[in-house]
Design a protein around this motif. Structure first.
Motif: not given
Lengths: 84, 415, 106
Positions: A66-67, B366, A63-64, B381-387, B394, B397-398, B364, B354
């Protein structure tokens, strides 16, 4: 005797090269168990590109990454490689 | 290789040494994630700078992970940090609150009676609670209905209240409209309290009364609540009548437009604004927060003052510890450039945040940001939350990454 | 059917105004927005709202697209005797909904 000391002092006084855009954020997570400083630049770039394309699975790094475009990721990797 | 670098460094050193005699002065107000980072990186980016950090507390209590302290899953001592490492970096740390700022004379008056002159000032005052913002809620009420939105004694008070509550009790928490510190914080807190109740007081309930219809990481939280805390945690949205209009600390009652809710433990996440010193300096606007130039974090209202962290209006960037730390580094670089008569580079900033739904269930969000049209905007196109469909591993892990993040960022800021 | 919350005081007094509060869960789609592929999202708002007390109209209002999602209404009503307060509203899809609540005059 005097000269190396002076050089050492000079080293301390020199400001680090300014980080390229985005690079200073990395150390919010990286350091300690996940160090970036001194890591070989090509290796870091390839890892970042693999995160960016999704080829390498990740939690937040995809996600990071891609920025940034590939050249920006390369600059960030190179800057971290030169950090101590 | 090392030799070459030394020679190179020796060659470059002269102008910096010469400049060192000028000793530009930067004062930083507030020693949290924003201020302590800014002070240290100002020194790193320009070792010739004279940097003073004003922070009243000798030991700082950090907010991230304090919800886990409240839920009994973490030691309070793990939240506490001193300033020895900040001092060791050459920052003059003064444990006194900034009281007034004279923007014309460029000085900060501190509670110790000393006046600190500055060439540039960095304000990282965090939040203050708007005591008039919710009827019935004042400083005295906070000792009955804790906010625990500034970690410290309030965190411990809420912990004690939850421990003392009998099984079968009801915890009620009110959540204000945006903006406020840590957008997903109330929902993480509700989750971790639910985790505590499930383990120790399973007949109890937690009710969240919200002045909003949507919130950060909502889908992830709600899916996890259904899975982990069915029937125990209830969220009432604005359009379900969740907006609290008044509280009564004597009876621990929350009133909405459509009814009232009696609590055994009452938590008020209160309305907030930038720390009071910001309004005093004239850098806060009518919203109570501080508009900034996203290139440098310099105030839009008063030149020479930079505002970072929760107090700033940072566009798409949330009010988080990570964001404050990232902004501090960008701001420090910009301040150094400006003091040296250079044009600051266009920055790029990252946020990662988180939240724990349970101690071993992390999610999370980001984001990557850059200045656009005068504000910090999300890079599309960047960032977003955990799926939402991530496997259980996961989430584990997070949760681990969240803990690692805490260790790393607190080491960078305080260690 | 959309969810409606209504609040009137448990007891009111003859000839003395009391406050009625209403929260209607409705998207109030303005018709100005576009979806991800650029298609206009059709307007869907509550366009008419009427409040009656025992059949007598006490409030009649036309709504417009500037009213926010989940509209919250608060207005004053005077009652001379106990009765039934009825709230009726119509949206752009032609759906009419009525909710009632008792008013008790002391």
């Amino acid at each position: 005797m005097n000269r190396p000391t002076a050089l050492g002092l000079a080293l301390l006084l020199v400001a680090a090269a300014p980080p390229p855009p985005g690079a200073s954020s990395c150390s919010g997570c990286h350091g300690g168990a996940l160090p970036l400083a001194g890591r070989e630049a090509m290796q870091t770039t390839e890892t970042l590109l693999a995160f960016r394309s999704g080829e390498r699975p990740s939690t937040v790094m995809g996600r990071i990454a891609k920025g940034f475009d590939p050249s920006e990721l390369g600059l960030i990797a190179a800057w971290w490689a030169a950090e101590k | 290789m090392i030799r070459r670098r030394q020679v190179l460094a020796g060659g470059l050193a002269a102008p910096f040494v010469a400049k060192a005699q000028a000793r530009a002065r930067v004062v930083v107000v507030g020693g949290g994630f924003g201020g302590a980072t800014a002070a240290r990186f100002l020194r790193r980016y320009d070792p010739a700078l004279d940097v003073t950090l004003l922070e009243p507390n000798t030991v700082f209590t950090v907010c991230p992970f304090s919800n886990l302290v409240i839920a009994g899953g973490r030691d309070f001592a793990a939240q506490r940090f001193g300033y020895d490492a900040v001092r060791a970096e050459g920052v003059a740390v003064v444990h006194a609150a900034a009281t007034t700022i004279d923007t014309a004379a460029r000085t900060v008056m501190a509670a110790n009676g000393t006046r600190y002159p500055y060439d540039r000032l960095v304000l990282s005052p965090g939040i203050d609670i708007v005591w008039s913002g919710l009827a019935g809620y004042d400083e005295a009420a906070a000792s009955k209905m804790p906010h625990a939105w500034k970690a410290g004694e309030q965190t411990l008070l809420l912990r004690r209240q939850l421990e003392a509550m009998p099984d079968g009790g009801t915890v009620v928490m009110s959540v204000p409209p945006n903006p406020y510190r840590c957008p997903p914080g109330p929902y993480e807190r509700a989750s971790l309290i639910a985790w505590y109740l499930t383990k120790h007081k399973p007949k109890s309930k937690i009710l969240v009364l919200d002045a909003k219809d949507a919130f950060s990481k909502q889908k992830l939280f709600q899916a996890a609540w259904k899975q982990l805390y069915p029937g125990l945690l209830e969220w009432v949205s604005l359009s379900d009548g969740g907006k609290v209009t008044r509280v009564d600390p004597a009876s621990l009652t929350f009133e909405t437009e459509f009814g009232s809710h009696k609590a055994d433990v009452g938590i008020v996440v209160p309305p907030q604004r930038a720390g009071a010193i910001a309004a005093g300096a004239g850098v806060a606007d009518r919203s109570g927060w501080c508009p900034i130039d996203p290139m440098t974090f310099e105030s839009r209202l008063v030149p020479g003052i930079h505002v970072i962290g929760d107090a700033a209006i940072a566009g798409a960037m949330p009010k988080s510890a990570f964001a404050a730390n990232a902004q501090a580094k960008v701001c420090a670089a910009a301040v150094v450039s400006l003091l040296n008569g250079k044009k600051p580079d266009e920055p790029r900033l990252i946020n990662t945040c988180y939240s724990l739904v349970a101690p071993e269930y992390g999610i999370s969000v980001a984001g990557v940001y850059r200045p656009a049209n005068g504000v910090l905007a999300d890079i599309e196109g960047a960032g977003g939350t955990s799926p939402p469909d991530a496997p259980a591993e996961q989430r584990i892990q997070e949760a681990m990454f969240g803990e690692q993040w805490f260790a790393t960022i607190t080491a960078e800021v305080f260690g | 059917m959309v969810r409606v919350l209504i609040n009137v005081p448990k007891q009111v007094f003859r000839s003395i105004p009391f406050e009625v509060k209403v929260l209607i869960s409705h998207p109030m789609e303005s018709g100005q927005r576009r979806d991800q592929v650029g298609q206009a999202i059709p307007r869907d708002i509550i366009n008419h709202f009427v409040c009656t007390l025992d059949g007598e109209t006490v409030l009649d209002a036309d709504f417009f697209p500037a009213i926010s999602a989940n509209p919250f209404l608060a207005f004053s009503v005077v009652a001379e005797k106990s009765g039934i307060l009825a709230l009726t509203f119509v949206d752009d899809q032609g759906v009419t909904q009525t909710e009632t609540v008792a008013v008790n005059v002391a």
